[in-house]
Design an enzyme around this catalytic site. Structure first.
Site, PDB file in Angstrom:
ATOM      1  N   TRP A 102       0.923  -1.109  -0.111  1.00  0.00           N
ATOM      2  CA  TRP A 102       0.008   0.039   0.151  1.00  0.00           C
ATOM      3  C   TRP A 102       0.852   1.267  -0.049  1.00  0.00           C
ATOM      4  O   TRP A 102       0.536   2.252  -0.494  1.00  0.00           O
ATOM      5  CB  TRP A 102      -1.041  -0.006   1.005  1.00  0.00           C
ATOM      6  CG  TRP A 102      -2.215  -1.039   1.061  1.00  0.00           C
ATOM      7  CD1 TRP A 102      -2.254  -2.051   1.591  1.00  0.00           C
ATOM      8  CD2 TRP A 102      -3.293  -0.997  -0.187  1.00  0.00           C
ATOM      9  NE1 TRP A 102      -3.261  -2.856   1.010  1.00  0.00           N
ATOM     10  CE2 TRP A 102      -3.942  -2.219  -0.014  1.00  0.00           C
ATOM     11  CE3 TRP A 102      -3.293  -0.040  -1.040  1.00  0.00           C
ATOM     12  CZ2 TRP A 102      -4.882  -2.355  -1.002  1.00  0.00           C
ATOM     13  CZ3 TRP A 102      -4.450  -0.213  -2.080  1.00  0.00           C
ATOM     14  CH2 TRP A 102      -5.294  -1.389  -1.822  1.00  0.00           C
ATOM     15  N   ASP A 173      -2.016   6.693   6.084  1.00  0.00           N
ATOM     16  CA  ASP A 173      -2.884   5.782   5.546  1.00  0.00           C
ATOM     17  C   ASP A 173      -3.199   4.851   6.688  1.00  0.00           C
ATOM     18  O   ASP A 173      -2.458   3.979   6.941  1.00  0.00           O
ATOM     19  CB  ASP A 173      -2.325   5.060   4.452  1.00  0.00           C
ATOM     20  CG  ASP A 173      -3.285   4.271   3.706  1.00  0.00           C
ATOM     21  OD1 ASP A 173      -4.626   4.105   4.238  1.00  0.00           O
ATOM     22  OD2 ASP A 173      -3.097   3.282   2.617  1.00  0.00           O
ATOM     23  N   LYS A 197     -12.652  -1.535   6.234  1.00  0.00           N
ATOM     24  CA  LYS A 197     -11.759  -2.383   7.233  1.00  0.00           C
ATOM     25  C   LYS A 197     -12.375  -2.505   8.372  1.00  0.00           C
ATOM     26  O   LYS A 197     -12.752  -3.470   9.208  1.00  0.00           O
ATOM     27  CB  LYS A 197     -10.241  -2.466   7.005  1.00  0.00           C
ATOM     28  CG  LYS A 197      -9.682  -2.984   5.745  1.00  0.00           C
ATOM     29  CD  LYS A 197      -9.688  -2.090   4.382  1.00  0.00           C
ATOM     30  CE  LYS A 197      -9.326  -2.703   3.349  1.00  0.00           C
ATOM     31  NZ  LYS A 197      -8.135  -1.930   2.610  1.00  0.00           N
TER      32      LYS A 197
END
Ligand SMILES: *Cc1c(COP(=O)(O)O)cnc(C)c1O
Length: 361
Positions: A102, A173, A197
């Site tokens: 990511w 993030d 999530k």
């Protein structure tokens, strides 16, 4: 009703009480005679919903008035770009910490906008480690526009244990560990997270941004991509993801009902301990992340062969343990044990694992 133990990485399990409340309110929200999805976002009823979602986040995460809390569309991936439009100004350079899949995506998007510098990389450790706060503090470039980190790498299963105190605004993030543990929002300039999530459904990003940073965005950036546009209209510059924000509201109420972030953090730590202890108890299991970097949200491991891994996934699925396959880019096995995952789910999984190891070890 048959609900499986869902270990999916995202969109992920939601707390059962949240789903039940949404079901109960679906056809007639608060006496309006319509569902939340069929209602104007400009009315009093919906305003109360988005206000409650924001208030819930502010309370749980202790967000001060120096920060704006925004609900935006486009998920975390849009934030990879949007944050650069707002903060990576011409003539500046931003620092990025490369902890895996990511982080790399965030870096690739930033490079399209401007200049970045990779100040730390986990590559030599196959991205199975995580930097300490001191390592990042030492590596930070003078005059960086911001320092970007990925608080939890969802695919590799590594997570920061401490956050650096950077000179430049720290941008994180937090898609896969937002609201899973206590932290000091004041250490960050910008926090963003896709909701799917830990805090809601997909198609929604939560953004927590220090208000002064919103002023940096030049007028040459399209209005829609400026944080201050959305802040000025209370995340309703255009029609928001009304359903998504509503589910976030229910999730914040659920977090409060179980004792807030302190209780949740404890519960998450317990679940992770149970699962990692099971993985460490037998050489049959080969946990991926270095011990000091282990994520409490995404637990990754391998077995001796890929065939055995496939067999594990198949038998687990048949036994009611869903979505244990690792990310397609890395293979192996992964259990995502986010906020909504119960301790019972983890305990039952470890029982299944012990049985599997006995039969196949
Ligand atoms: C899932 C995830 C993303 C991407 O989220 P989208 O909402 O699909 O854009 C970004 N970063 C991390 C850490 C993630 O886990």
């Amino acid at each position: 009703m048959a609900r499986v133990f869902n270990f999916g990485a995202g969109p992920a399990a939601l707390p059962l009480p949240v789903l039940e409340k949404a079901q109960a309110e679906l056809l007639d929200y608060a006496g309006s005679g319509m569902s939340i999805m069929e209602m104007s976002h400009r009315g009093k009823t919906y305003q109360a919903v988005i206000d409650a979602a924001e208030a819930g986040i502010r309370k749980i995460m202790k967000v001060s008035d120096d920060y704006a809390v925004l609900f935006l569309q486009g998920g975390a991936s849009m934030q990879f770009a949007m944050l650069t439009n707002n903060l990576l100004l011409p003539g500046t350079s931003a620092d990025y910490v490369n902890t895996g899949a990511w982080a790399k995506k965030a870096m690739a998007e930033a490079k399209i906008t401007g200049q970045i510098k990779e100040i730390w990389s986990g590559e030599s450790h196959k991205f199975m480690n995580i930097p300490t706060a001191a390592e990042i503090e030492k590596a930070e470039s003078a005059g960086a526009a911001y320092v970007h980190i990925t608080s939890n790498e969802t695919i590799g299963g590594v997570q920061y244990k401490e956050f650096p105190k950077t000179k430049a605004p720290l941008v994180a993030d937090m898609s896969s560990d937002i609201m899973s543990r206590r932290l000091n929002v004041n250490d960050f300039g910008l926090i963003y997270a896709g909701a799917q999530k830990n805090i809601g459904p997909s198609g929604l990003a939560l953004v927590i941004i220090r208000k002064d940073l919103m002023e940096r965005c030049p007028e040459t950036v399209n209005k829609f991509y400026r944080y201050r546009t959305h802040a000025a209209d209370g995340s309703m510059y255009n029609t928001p993801n009304t359903w998504g924000v509503y589910i976030v509201k229910l999730v914040t109420e659920w977090v409060e009902s179980i004792g807030g972030l302190e209780a949740l953090e404890k519960r998450n730590a317990e679940k992770a301990k149970i699962l990692y202890e099971a993985l460490d108890s037998n050489n049959f299991w080969k946990p991926c992340a270095e011990k000091a970097a282990r994520s409490t949200m995404n637990v990754t491991w391998r077995l001796g062969t890929e065939e055995l891994e496939a067999q594990f996934v198949n038998e687990a699925t048949a036994a009611g343990f869903a979505m244990l396959k690792g990310h397609r880019s890395v293979g192996g096995l992964r259990a995502s044990i986010y906020n909504a995952c119960t301790k019972e789910a983890v305990v039952e999984l470890t029982k299944f694992m012990a049985d599997f190891a006995k039969k196949n070890g």
